[in-house]
Structures are given as C-alpha cells and as structure tokens.
Enzyme design. Structure first.
Site, PDB file in Angstrom:
ATOM      1  N   PHE A 131      -3.741  -1.781  -5.573  1.00  0.00           N
ATOM      2  CA  PHE A 131      -3.873  -0.418  -6.096  1.00  0.00           C
ATOM      3  C   PHE A 131      -4.459   0.562  -5.059  1.00  0.00           C
ATOM      4  CE2 PHE A 131      -5.653  -3.509  -9.345  1.00  0.00           C
ATOM      5  CZ  PHE A 131      -4.397  -3.988  -9.707  1.00  0.00           C
ATOM      6  N   CYS A 132      -4.127   0.371  -3.788  1.00  0.00           N
ATOM      7  CA  CYS A 132      -4.630   1.258  -2.721  1.00  0.00           C
ATOM      8  C   CYS A 132      -6.151   1.264  -2.668  1.00  0.00           C
ATOM      9  CB  CYS A 132      -4.141   2.700  -2.908  1.00  0.00           C
ATOM     10  SG  CYS A 132      -2.410   2.911  -2.633  1.00  0.00           S
TER      11      CYS A 132
END
Ligand SMILES: Cc1ncc(COP(=O)(O)O)c(C=O)c1O
Length: 485
Positions: A403-404
């Site tokens: 998720f970055c």
C-alpha cells in the site's frame, strides 16, 4: 451471514440486531437510504467495495449536480477577467472557502492551495521547505511513500532524515520514545516533522496531540490527513498543524485530480519555491532576471488549476456536511469492528487462527482500514495474490501489497534493515523477484477499508469470503482467473 438474495425482512432484522449490539449504528440509517438512492450501482453490479482507503466512491447526486452546473454555464480559464472567466473564478474561490470552512480553519490562520492530489501537496512542501545542513526531517516509519520521498529534498539540501519506529505489536509509535526524537533539536534550525493522522496501512490513528508537543520544541508539522479525513473530523480550530495534505477523491469519490495543501500562513511564508510559473507570479521579465511572486495561495498553484472540477469539491463537502462526518465515523467504526471480529475469530478446524492482523486488534484509536493476511492451518501466510483472485471471484474489491507504505510493512513483516540491505535489487528485477531473493514468503498484506457507502451486507459478504480460507492447506498452482470464475 445474510446473503444479498435473502428477503429484505431478514436483512432488516439482521441490521436491527447489529444496531442493538453496536450502539450508534442505528443512528446512521441515513446512509442506508443514501446507499439505496445514490449507490445502487454497487448492488446492481453485485460489488462489495472494500478499498475506500484507495479511493472513495461518489454519490449519483454529486455527479448530477456537477454535470448540471457545467451544462447550464459557460466557463473560461479563471486567469482572465472576461465574464466566463470571472464566473469560474467565483466558483474556484467558493470551493476554496468551502474547504477552509469544512475543516474549521480560520482564513486568518490558514490558506487552501489546490493541487493535483495529496502527493502534489506534499511535493510543494518538500521542494520548498528551507532545509539546510544541520536541519532535520523527522518522520514516522508509518508513512506513505509520497511523504517518504521528501527525504530526497532534505538530502539534496544537506538536512538529516530520521525515522521514528513503530512497535511490532500494534504498529503504533512508542509514546515514551517520541519525545526523545522531538526534543533532540538545538539552535536556529528549520525542522520538519511529518506523520499521518491515520495510517493507510494499519488504520492506526496517531495522536493529533503530537502537533503542539512538536511545536513546543521548535518543529514545523506536516500532517498527512489523506486517509483520516474521509471518515474523521479534522478540526483546524483545535489542532494547528503547519501543513495538511489530502486528496478529495478519497473523501467523496469525485472529482479525481484535485487535492489540497492547507497551510498556516506563517508556515507558508517560510517556504522557498524553487521556480515560478504561469499563475504564481504578479510579473516576470525576459530581459531582466526578476519576477514578483503572487501573494498567498496563488504563489503555489502552478499553471491552471483543475478549474472545472473544483465546483465538485464544494458539492462533495456539502454531502459530507449533510450526512455528518460524525455519522460516517460512527458507521465505519461499527462495521469495522464487525469486520475485525470476523478476522480475529476465524479459526481452522484444529483451532488454529485463520488470519493475522497487522495493527490494533480492537477498535481503540484506529480507523476502519484493516491490514491482515489469511493463514494456512500450519501458520504460514496465504499468498495475498491468491487472496486477491478469490476476492475477485466474490466481486470483492480489496487492496493487496504494501500500500505504498513500506515502513509499516517492514515492521508488520519483521523485515530487518540487514535483510533489506543484504539483497541487491538488480536491474530488471520486479518487486516479486526481490521478495524471493531476500527470502520473504509473499509480497505483502491484504487491506480491507470501509467508507461512506459501506453497509452491513458488505461486511457479511466479506465474512462469507473469509470462510473460503478455513482449512486451506495450500494454494492451488493454478490461480483462479480474475474474471469469469
Ligand atoms: C495516507 C496517504 N497519504 C498520501 C497518499 C497519496 O495520495 P494521492 O495518491 O492521492 O496523492 C495516500 C494514498 O493512498 C495515502 O493513503
């Protein structure tokens, strides 16, 4: 479980029971009504949307009002003075005022700057923050890559970057540790502290009280509110971060391509823009190396803003006001705690846990963003790529990966610095290749997140999907296809 096909009476009965066991949920019925009128496309398509931290969804009425406005009007580029331009400028400024009002930010204290997204707002701060040798950039492990990236601006200007670790147990920051980092500053320096109000990985809500503590020790504070504001009230008359960043599509789905930097006027005055452009200056010459910056927000809005989309920001904010952010908050808290219970109570026949949660396992100081992995009966992680395929078969939209937010992932999966620096990320390698090379079992977690239009049926269908992983000894070699399963 109450499958979608069951009669409305059964569904209503299930909802009544849920409302009794989850105080506050019954007061959110206005959202059930909205789901019927404005989000019918979800149920018509059989979708269970559980990626609100990725992107919010828009109500039909938002589109209708926006389209109606565009169809009824003639709008020109707001940088001119002609009638169509003046009409557009008025709406752009109305949207700006609506943003400040929504966040209860005094216009005497704050300025709203429109950007392409939260990342664009972060870049504005990073590239213009007056880092010098001896200055510090402090940030939590738990941060989106768009915040992590500011370390490159800090590095280029000789400032030192320091990370505050999260604890493996619940992915929070050790509250006794943080003061040590924040009190380690001396002299006349520009020091920037950045953290998310809510983690996009684990849903942890980091305390807003850190802002004043950091101010008291001479730090400027950059609050990443992108994952927090869709379901929580951010009241800038009570908390006073120097810079706040967000993306509107995460709050109410439409428009995409518009974010905001809400900045304190005094903090903004410290920024040193690395260039000028159309829109950011009062005047510039070619034969004289001189330009005069525009005052306030204009100095930071490069080129032409996404002007036709900006009226949709005001429309979206009005929707949130009508429903009440507190109502949305109560709604996702109740549904999120049910989803969390589903996962924590999932068991294989031998009694072993069916899932592991990354982050808090209860609903204390967290939002409805839940990161987890399903587990095989032997305790190993079910490859999240397989989970993603099974979810697709159920028409469930989840997010998988990290998720970055690599810092939260490194702590969640107990990946040490030694492991990371020990493996070479060779040319042409994919992330999956690298994960294999450093000996990790999979590339990440699964994330379910709730939002504005979530309902009990979504969470119940997630529960039915979760049962597919009970007693799953191994992942089949042939992944189910994404479509047509
Ligand atoms: C906490 C957080 N910060 C920043 C961002 C970046 O947002 P955008 O991609 O809209 O710029 C995201 C996106 O998921 C986020 O969750």
């Amino acid at each position: 479980m109450v499958p979608e096909s069951q009669p409305t009476v059964a569904r209503q009965a299930a909802e009544a029971v849920f409302a009794r066991t989850h105080p506050g949920y019954g007061d959110t019925a206005v959202i059930d009504e909205l789901r019927r009128t404005d989000f019918a496309r979800l149920d018509a398509g059989g979708h269970v949307y559980l990626d609100y931290t990725g992107a919010g969804l828009y109500a039909d009425a938002q589109l209708a009002e926006h389209l109606d406005l565009l169809q009824q009007s003639v709008f020109g580029n707001p940088h001119s003075l002609n009638p169509t331009s003046a009409a557009m400028t008025a709406l752009v400024e109305r949207a700006r005022d609506a943003v400040l009002e929504f966040f209860r930010a005094s216009p005497d204290e704050y300025v709203a700057i429109f950007t392409p997204n939260a990342t664009g707002a972060l870049r504005l701060v990073g590239e213009a923050y007056p880092f010098r040798p001896g200055d510090r950039f402090l940030l939590t492990f738990d941060n989106h890559n768009s915040v992590n990236g500011i370390r490159e601006f800090a590095r280029a200007r000789g400032a030192e970057t320091t990370y505050v670790p999260s604890e493996a147990s619940d992915l929070r920051v050790d509250e006794t540790l943080l003061p040590r980092y924040l009190t380690e500053v001396g002299g006349e320096h520009h020091n920037l502290f950045a953290y998310p109000a809510q983690s996009n990985f684990s849903g942890v809500q980091h305390p807003l009280a850190w802002i004043e503590y950091a101010h008291a020790h001479g730090w400027d504070v950059l609050l990443d509110a992108a994952a927090y504001v869709p379901t929580n009230r951010l009241d800038l008359s009570r908390a006073h971060p120097d810079f706040v960043v967000l993306s509107f599509y995460k709050m109410f789905g439409w428009p995409t391509g518009v974010g905001c930097l809400i900045a304190r006027r005094d903090a903004l005055a410290k920024l040193e823009r690395p260039w000028f452009s159309g829109g950011t200056i009062v005047a510039a010459f070619v034969q004289r190396d001189w330009h005069q910056s525009a005052p306030g927000h204009a100095n930071f809005e490069d080129g032409t803003v996404n002007f036709l989309s900006l009226p949709a920001v005001e429309i979206g904010l009005r929707l949130l006001d009508r429903l009440g952010v507190e109502t949305i908050h109560a709604r996702v808290q109740a549904l999120g705690s049910r989803l969390l219970e589903t996962l924590t109570s999932l068991r294989h026949r031998d009694g072993s846990p069916g899932a592991t949660i990354y982050g808090p396992r209860d609903f204390d100081r967290r939002g409805a963003t839940i990161a987890f992995n399903f587990l095989h009966p032997d305790g190993s992680v079910v490859d999240e790529r397989y989970v993603d395929r099974v979810a697709s078969c159920h028409k469930i939209s989840l997010r998988t990966g990290c998720f970055c937010n690599p810092g939260a992932g490194e702590v969640a999966f107990t990946i040490s610095r030694e492991t990371l620096v020990g493996g070479e990320f060779g040319d042409g390698m994919t992330l999956d290749d690298y994960v294999d090379a450093i000996g990790l079992p999979s590339g990440g977690a699964v994330r379910a997140s709730l939002g504005l239009a979530s309902n009990l049926a979504d969470v119940e269908r997630f529960g039915a999907f979760a049962l597919e992983f009970v007693d799953l000894a191994g992942v089949p070699n042939d992944l189910p296809p994404r479509i047509g399963c």
